[in-house]
Design a protein around this motif. Sequence first.
Motif, PDB file in Angstrom:
ATOM      1  N   UNK A 338       0.823  -1.202   0.000  1.00  0.00           N
ATOM      2  CA  UNK A 338       0.000   0.000   0.000  1.00  0.00           C
ATOM      3  C   UNK A 338       0.861   1.258   0.000  1.00  0.00           C
ATOM      4  N   UNK A 339       1.977   1.222   0.713  1.00  0.00           N
ATOM      5  CA  UNK A 339       2.883   2.364   0.717  1.00  0.00           C
ATOM      6  C   UNK A 339       3.446   2.601  -0.688  1.00  0.00           C
ATOM      7  N   UNK A 340       3.879   1.533  -1.345  1.00  0.00           N
ATOM      8  CA  UNK A 340       4.436   1.666  -2.692  1.00  0.00           C
ATOM      9  C   UNK A 340       3.382   2.148  -3.681  1.00  0.00           C
ATOM     10  N   UNK A 341       2.162   1.599  -3.554  1.00  0.00           N
ATOM     11  CA  UNK A 341       1.083   2.009  -4.466  1.00  0.00           C
ATOM     12  C   UNK A 341       0.710   3.471  -4.239  1.00  0.00           C
ATOM     13  N   UNK A 351       2.513  12.166   3.224  1.00  0.00           N
ATOM     14  CA  UNK A 351       1.488  11.882   4.223  1.00  0.00           C
ATOM     15  C   UNK A 351       0.554  10.775   3.779  1.00  0.00           C
ATOM     16  N   UNK A 352       0.199  10.759   2.493  1.00  0.00           N
ATOM     17  CA  UNK A 352      -0.672   9.709   1.962  1.00  0.00           C
ATOM     18  C   UNK A 352       0.036   8.359   2.011  1.00  0.00           C
ATOM     19  N   UNK A 353       1.327   8.333   1.691  1.00  0.00           N
ATOM     20  CA  UNK A 353       2.093   7.083   1.747  1.00  0.00           C
ATOM     21  C   UNK A 353       2.214   6.572   3.180  1.00  0.00           C
ATOM     22  N   UNK A 354       2.462   7.489   4.129  1.00  0.00           N
ATOM     23  CA  UNK A 354       2.544   7.096   5.540  1.00  0.00           C
ATOM     24  C   UNK A 354       1.231   6.481   6.008  1.00  0.00           C
ATOM     25  N   UNK A 355       0.126   7.162   5.667  1.00  0.00           N
ATOM     26  CA  UNK A 355      -1.183   6.658   6.079  1.00  0.00           C
ATOM     27  C   UNK A 355      -1.481   5.315   5.425  1.00  0.00           C
ATOM     28  N   UNK A 356      -1.023   5.137   4.190  1.00  0.00           N
ATOM     29  CA  UNK A 356      -1.245   3.868   3.499  1.00  0.00           C
ATOM     30  C   UNK A 356      -0.527   2.726   4.211  1.00  0.00           C
ATOM     31  N   UNK A 400      -7.650   1.799  -2.001  1.00  0.00           N
ATOM     32  CA  UNK A 400      -6.291   1.262  -2.046  1.00  0.00           C
ATOM     33  C   UNK A 400      -6.185  -0.031  -1.233  1.00  0.00           C
ATOM     34  N   UNK A 401      -6.889  -0.084  -0.119  1.00  0.00           N
ATOM     35  CA  UNK A 401      -6.893  -1.308   0.690  1.00  0.00           C
ATOM     36  C   UNK A 401      -7.560  -2.452  -0.060  1.00  0.00           C
ATOM     37  N   UNK A 402      -8.673  -2.166  -0.746  1.00  0.00           N
ATOM     38  CA  UNK A 402      -9.338  -3.226  -1.521  1.00  0.00           C
ATOM     39  C   UNK A 402      -8.433  -3.712  -2.662  1.00  0.00           C
ATOM     40  N   UNK A 403      -7.695  -2.793  -3.255  1.00  0.00           N
ATOM     41  CA  UNK A 403      -6.757  -3.182  -4.307  1.00  0.00           C
ATOM     42  C   UNK A 403      -5.666  -4.085  -3.726  1.00  0.00           C
ATOM     43  N   UNK A 440       3.501  -5.706  -6.018  1.00  0.00           N
ATOM     44  CA  UNK A 440       3.270  -6.879  -5.173  1.00  0.00           C
ATOM     45  C   UNK A 440       4.558  -7.656  -4.962  1.00  0.00           C
ATOM     46  N   UNK A 441       5.328  -7.832  -6.039  1.00  0.00           N
ATOM     47  CA  UNK A 441       6.594  -8.551  -5.946  1.00  0.00           C
ATOM     48  C   UNK A 441       7.587  -7.781  -5.087  1.00  0.00           C
ATOM     49  N   UNK A 442       7.634  -6.462  -5.261  1.00  0.00           N
ATOM     50  CA  UNK A 442       8.556  -5.632  -4.472  1.00  0.00           C
ATOM     51  C   UNK A 442       8.207  -5.677  -2.990  1.00  0.00           C
ATOM     52  N   UNK A 443       6.911  -5.658  -2.673  1.00  0.00           N
ATOM     53  CA  UNK A 443       6.489  -5.707  -1.274  1.00  0.00           C
ATOM     54  C   UNK A 443       6.862  -7.032  -0.635  1.00  0.00           C
ATOM     55  N   UNK A 444       6.636  -8.129  -1.349  1.00  0.00           N
ATOM     56  CA  UNK A 444       6.981  -9.447  -0.818  1.00  0.00           C
ATOM     57  C   UNK A 444       8.484  -9.565  -0.612  1.00  0.00           C
ATOM     58  N   UNK A 445       9.263  -9.030  -1.555  1.00  0.00           N
ATOM     59  CA  UNK A 445      10.718  -9.096  -1.428  1.00  0.00           C
ATOM     60  C   UNK A 445      11.209  -8.254  -0.263  1.00  0.00           C
TER      61      UNK A 445
END
Length: 453
Positions: A338-341, A351-356, A400-403, A440-445
């Motif tokens: 969510x932060x990356x997205x 601020x939007x990235x932090x909240x994500x 963004x959470x649903x995504x 998704x791949x970056x987050x998992x890594x």
Amino acid sequence: MEFKPPGKISDPPHDNDEAARLQTFAQAHGEDDAPQSASQFVYVGRQPILDRNGALHAYELLFRGSARNYAEVFDDAQATAQVVARTIGGIGVQSVLGTHLGYVNIGRKLLFDDIVHLMQPERFVLEILETVTFDARLIARIAELRRAGFRIALDDVCELSPNLLTVLPHADIVKIDFLQTDRAQLRTLARTLRMHGKTLIAEKVETRKDFALARELGFHLFQGYFFARPQVLSTRRNRSSHTSLLRLLALLARDAGIVELEDELKRNPNVVMQLLRLVNSSAFGLGRNISSLREAIIATGTRQIARWAQLLLYAGGGDMPWRSDPLVQLAGTRARFMELAARWIRPNDEGFADAAFLTGVFSLVHVLVDSTPDETLDPLDLSPVIRDAIVGREGPMGALLRIAEAAGEARDAGSIAVATSAESRAEFAALTPDVLAELNLSAAAWFGAHLAD
């Protein structure tokens, strides 16, 4: 005057009905359930302390290692650390104590530790164990703690010993053990302590006769099986990696900047949750919502974070690393996704990235603590953007959470982006299937890189 029978003392009030998530295991689970329960839950015992009118005055907080209602303490410091950690960061002070005081057993080691200041002096009484020997250095430390607002209680007193007389001028409360004190000396002991202006607690009162005697001798407060046996409260276990806590402490020790602390905490969703509990405790009284991890770090202060990390280390007791829990792994990976997205669609909105990131962390916390999203999030005072996204999937953050949920389950996340509101559709259109797969791949890594720690 009449008293409620043992076990019938009413529980304190709980905001947001958080008490519904607590369980009284003493009656609910048998011996065979204990091993499994002990691996999934943490426990705190509490025994009422009553005043002369039979009203609830305080609770003594007790270590419990399982649903069985007795203590097996092998390390006093670790037992106390676990009681404090579970009360403040696990079950919650309001749920354990309500509006009442909490008496916490404490030995010499923790009296000298900065951890003691995690407890709010107006809520906790430091009950010094009977095994502690008092010297000049310890007396000076007790005086320092009293100046900080703490009340000092002496536990399991049964005679006017030299050790007691040494510390008596520096104590506020004396608990006299009715099972161990020689009845021939009890009257003199009580009279002497009253003359010194001490609050007297009759503990281990097990019969009406003992209670009547304690009242006659002028005791102020009363505790024992005659009134109520300890109650065992529990919540799901939160595990924190020793290695990650040590790394966090290392950063704090070298005065690392906010950015480094934030990066480290982002890898530890469980510690983030407990940090939010800490920052929103009555000790801070911020009166505002916390909307980012950085804001929580600033509001808490590095010294309090260090204390909390130390307390979790004390309380660890060799638990399995929390990263072995697939739900925690999912929460960490989702938060990073969510932060990356968020950065992808709003590259200039930190601020939007932090909240994500925080939305991702807390989107699964209710599962970890076996509750509902609203009951779990209400005590944390998260910003409405985060709370509404998790509870109702509302707004751009909810989308963004649903995504993130769809991407994590290999569903069509792109269709959710297309179905967002008209004002959000343009920016969410940037999350193409190829971009989502890469994120998704970056987050998992990112999260997987720290599993080896």
